[in-house]
Design a protein around this motif. Structure first.
Motif, PDB file in Angstrom:
ATOM      1  N   SER A   1       8.200 -13.110   2.017  1.00 19.60           N
ATOM      2  CA  SER A   1       7.402 -12.665   3.157  1.00 19.60           C
ATOM      3  C   SER A   1       6.753 -11.318   2.878  1.00 19.60           C
ATOM      4  CB  SER A   1       8.288 -12.583   4.402  1.00 19.60           C
ATOM      5  OG  SER A   1       7.652 -11.892   5.444  1.00 19.60           O
TER       6      SER A   1
ATOM      7  N   ASP B   1      -3.473 -10.622  10.914  1.00 19.59           N
ATOM      8  CA  ASP B   1      -3.599 -11.783  10.025  1.00 19.59           C
ATOM      9  C   ASP B   1      -2.570 -11.713   8.904  1.00 19.59           C
ATOM     10  OD1 ASP B   1      -5.712 -12.676  11.536  1.00 19.59           O
ATOM     11  OD2 ASP B   1      -7.253 -11.849  10.220  1.00 19.59           O
ATOM     12  N   ILE B   2      -2.379 -10.518   8.369  1.00 20.61           N
ATOM     13  CA  ILE B   2      -1.374 -10.342   7.308  1.00 20.61           C
ATOM     14  C   ILE B   2       0.016 -10.653   7.851  1.00 20.61           C
ATOM     15  CG2 ILE B   2      -0.267  -8.669   5.776  1.00 20.61           C
ATOM     16  CD1 ILE B   2      -2.986  -7.232   5.630  1.00 20.61           C
TER      17      ILE B   2
ATOM     18  N   ASP C   1       4.918 -16.594   8.615  1.00 20.87           N
ATOM     19  CA  ASP C   1       4.961 -18.011   8.235  1.00 20.87           C
ATOM     20  C   ASP C   1       6.045 -18.277   7.198  1.00 20.87           C
ATOM     21  OD1 ASP C   1       2.915 -18.652   9.947  1.00 20.87           O
ATOM     22  OD2 ASP C   1       1.344 -18.655   8.415  1.00 20.87           O
TER      23      ASP C   1
ATOM     24  N   ALA D   1       3.736 -11.337   0.660  1.00 19.15           N
ATOM     25  CA  ALA D   1       2.512 -11.912   1.228  1.00 19.15           C
ATOM     26  C   ALA D   1       1.524 -10.831   1.643  1.00 19.15           C
ATOM     27  CB  ALA D   1       2.857 -12.796   2.427  1.00 19.15           C
ATOM     28  N   CYS D   2       1.982  -9.597   1.712  1.00 18.32           N
ATOM     29  CA  CYS D   2       1.081  -8.471   1.996  1.00 18.32           C
ATOM     30  C   CYS D   2       0.280  -8.180   0.723  1.00 18.32           C
ATOM     31  CB  CYS D   2       1.873  -7.245   2.418  1.00 18.32           C
ATOM     32  SG  CYS D   2       0.852  -5.762   2.620  1.00 18.32           S
TER      33      CYS D   2
ATOM     34  N   GLN E   1       0.768 -12.615  10.232  1.00 22.68           N
ATOM     35  CA  GLN E   1       0.907 -14.054  10.436  1.00 22.68           C
ATOM     36  C   GLN E   1       1.356 -14.735   9.149  1.00 22.68           C
ATOM     37  OE1 GLN E   1       0.468 -15.997  13.468  1.00 22.68           O
ATOM     38  NE2 GLN E   1       1.699 -17.209  12.026  1.00 22.68           N
ATOM     39  N   LYS E   2       0.777 -14.333   8.015  1.00 24.54           N
ATOM     40  CA  LYS E   2       1.180 -14.907   6.729  1.00 24.54           C
ATOM     41  C   LYS E   2       2.617 -14.534   6.398  1.00 24.54           C
ATOM     42  CE  LYS E   2      -3.526 -14.831   4.834  1.00 24.54           C
ATOM     43  NZ  LYS E   2      -4.440 -14.242   3.829  1.00 24.54           N
TER      44      LYS E   2
END
Length: 633
Positions: free
Chosen positions: A170, A19-20, A26, A173-174, A22-23
């Motif tokens: 990017s 999920d992380i 994106d 985002a983690c 994927q963010k």
């Protein structure tokens, strides 16, 4: 060209790594709009956004395993000699499932390990995980064409795991990482209008240096290792080479570089400014592609005549009979500058990012790959700054106080002009720099805010030990026994080229999902240029002497010997016109008020608006910083 991201989580800090990822992915879509892949295996989760260039079939998507499933790879870039390496591997029994260079990297690593890096010719940033040994490798190309940010989950404990990405947004985002401003990076930026590799704007985040790899092994300290040493070539001068021999070898190397970089399964073209670097590449393309009319080239210009190179590019295009596309841009800078800042990762204020952004947007309508002449100036001493370096050496015996006095006089009597790199600007910069020792002088040619100015601008004290000049000085030390102009060239490659020029081209082109390639940065060509005697690169005040001589049979004399113009935007003029409101709003915003003294900003604007002093570069830098801070709130 793609975008990569990943997590190395040996202690299972996160339950939802996919999920992380994927963010994170994106936020890399502009780098790779064609496909996405996420793969979790043991301690790693890799993500990839693909811009399909070589073998555009689905089987070549990433992340990718080697044939044995031992190695997992996520990779951004191009290996231009992948066909040669593939042939070597096939002769040793390796069988391939795709026609991609990605699979070649994997099988080369499976065969030769880290030594395979010595075989790769190209631009790349990749992460490779060995499932058997639990080793993770982060790798960046020799010249730093492709970016790679990384950070440890716990800055005080590298064994805690890490995240990495092609983009700073990017990476952030983690959820392991916090956005805490790094004062040293701020100091770098305000000094140069860009940030050096050694610092990132967020504390704890690092940039993998060019020509290095980071080796992560569970339970051990990470090892950062250099796998290519450019300084060695500067120390191995070929003093006996003749002009004819050097010219012939240069053309062979250029042809070799172009041969690899013209490989593409999607439409390919070139930027053409009409200057010697881009003209040399386009002339070489026409010789290799055989049909000149199939070579697509692109150029843009502005209404301000001294900032437009359209006419020069047309002259070269007509001479070479290529399919040339031109556009005069009337920029909507109020909106576009916000978009540009959003794509630069860190604050970045080289004004040439504006025309590069528009040029990439224009070219992308016709091609997916564009060749660019970046690197030619650093290799063959093409910048005006090298003329200043040589002039400095000529007058080095004069007392420094004479230049200090001359600078003060020039500030008073030379009228300020807003033309591109005007005479008054060059004279003032030279006189100021020449009042210092050579290293500091070379650094000062492109300095934006000087130390004393920074002290007045910023509300918090600056740290002299974190100055940008300290990085420059360390690179000077690498080549301290070399000719002063070789020192300048080497330092520029390690600073200006990797952290300004290549950042600009990468961010501006990737904003439009356009891959750019720089044939001058083939490392074999770079090593050759480093070994050349200085007298073949700067003869008298004739810059790029050898490159010009080598192209006399391919390009018209006026193209080779016209004065260099550079690729800039008329930002000093725009700041007094349509961009003023946006700039002031950004510079006087809440975030900037915490960092800067308004009285200094007021003084900069007053002097610029009345044309007492051209503060265009300072004001543009502060504008970009303000916009960036607002976007990262």
């Amino acid at each position: 060209m793609c975008g990569i991201a990943g997590l190395y989580d040996p202690n299972h800090r996160f339950k939802n790594t996919e999920d992380i990822l994927q963010k994170m992915c994106d936020l890399l879509v502009h780098r790779g709009p064609d496909a996405q892949g996420i793969q979790q295996d043991q301690a790693v989760t890799f993500g990839h956004r693909r811009l399909s260039i070589i073998d555009i079939q689905e089987a070549a998507n990433q992340p990718m395993y080697d044939a044995s499933k031992r190695y997992l790879l996520t990779y951004n870039g191009e290996i231009y000699n992948f066909k040669d390496i593939r042939s070597q591997l096939e002769q040793q029994g390796v069988r391939f499932k795709t026609a991609s260079d990605t699979e070649v990297i994997l099988e080369a690593w499976a065969k030769w390990g880290v030594e395979s890096l010595q075989k790769f010719v190209g631009m790349f940033a990749f992460a490779l995980f060995d499932k058997h040994t639990q080793d993770l490798f982060l790798v960046r190309d020799r010249l730093g064409e492709k970016p790679l940010f990384y950070a440890y989950f716990d800055a005080n404990s590298p064994q805690s795991g890490l995240g990495f990405s092609s983009g700073l947004a990017s990476l952030m985002a983690c959820p392991a990482f916090e956005k805490q401003l790094n004062p040293a990076a701020l100091q770098h930026f305000l000094s140069l209008n860009y940030t050096l590799t050694s610092q990132c704007f967020f504390k704890g985040v690092q940039k993998l240096p060019a020509a290095h790899y980071l080796h992560i092994k569970a339970g051990q300290e990470p090892q950062l290792k250099r796998y290519w040493d450019l300084a060695a070539s500067y120390h191995s001068k070929d003093e006996n080479i003749t002009e004819e021999e050097a010219s012939e070898e240069l053309n062979v190397l250029l042809s070799q570089s172009l041969g690899g970089q013209l490989i593409s399964d999607v439409p390919l073209g070139a930027f053409l400014s009409g200057g010697i670097d881009s003209s040399t590449l386009v002339a070489g393309m026409t010789r290799q592609l055989k049909v000149p009319s199939q070579t697509q080239t692109f150029s843009i210009g502005f209404q301000e005549k001294s900032y437009s190179e359209i006419e020069e590019s047309k002259q070269v295009a007509d001479y070479l009979k290529v399919d040339h596309h031109v556009k005069t841009v009337t920029p909507n800078l109020v909106q576009n500058l916000i978009d540009i800042v959003a794509k630069t990762d860190e604050p970045f204020a080289d004004t040439s990012i504006i025309p590069t952004y528009y040029l990439a947007e224009f070219a992308r309508k016709s091609v997916t790959v564009a060749l660019s002449g970046d690197g030619g100036d650093e290799l063959f001493l093409g910048y005006e700054t090298y003329g200043a370096d040589k002039l400095y050496q000529t007058f080095s015996a004069l007392p420094r106080f004479l230049f200090k006095g001359g600078h003060a006089l020039a500030q008073k009597i030379l009228p300020t002009q807003f033309d591109k790199v005007s005479f008054d600007y060059k004279a003032k910069q030279f006189l100021y720099g020449s009042s210092h020792d050579y290293r500091r002088a070379h650094y000062s040619w492109r300095e934006i805010f000087k130390p004393r100015e920074l002290e007045k601008l910023l509300k918090t004290p600056i740290d002299p030990t974190q100055s940008a000049f300290a990085d420059f000085n360390s690179y000077f030390e690498d080549v301290k026994d070399c000719h002063p102009l070789d020192q300048a060239s080497y330092v520029d490659i390690k600073t200006w080229l990797v952290d300004d020029i290549l950042v600009k081209v990468d961010r501006a082109s990737m904003a439009h999902s356009l891959e750019t390639r720089a044939p001058f940065l083939d490392h074999r060509l770079v090593e050759f240029a480093a070994r050349l005697p200085v007298s073949l690169k700067l003869k008298g005040q004739e810059k790029k002497y050898l490159l010009k001589k080598s192209q006399e049979k391919y390009l018209p004399h006026q193209t080779l010997y016209r004065q260099k113009k550079g690729f800039n935007a008329p930002i000093s003029l725009w700041l007094n016109k349509e961009t003023k409101a946006l700039a002031k709003e950004a510079m006087y915003g809440e975030k900037m008020q915490h960092l800067t003294n308004s009285s200094i900003l007021d003084k900069l604007w007053q002097e610029h608006e009345t044309q007492q002093v051209d503060h265009g570069l300072k004001l543009f830098g502060l504008t970009c910083l303000g916009l960036w801070l607002e976007q990262w709130k």
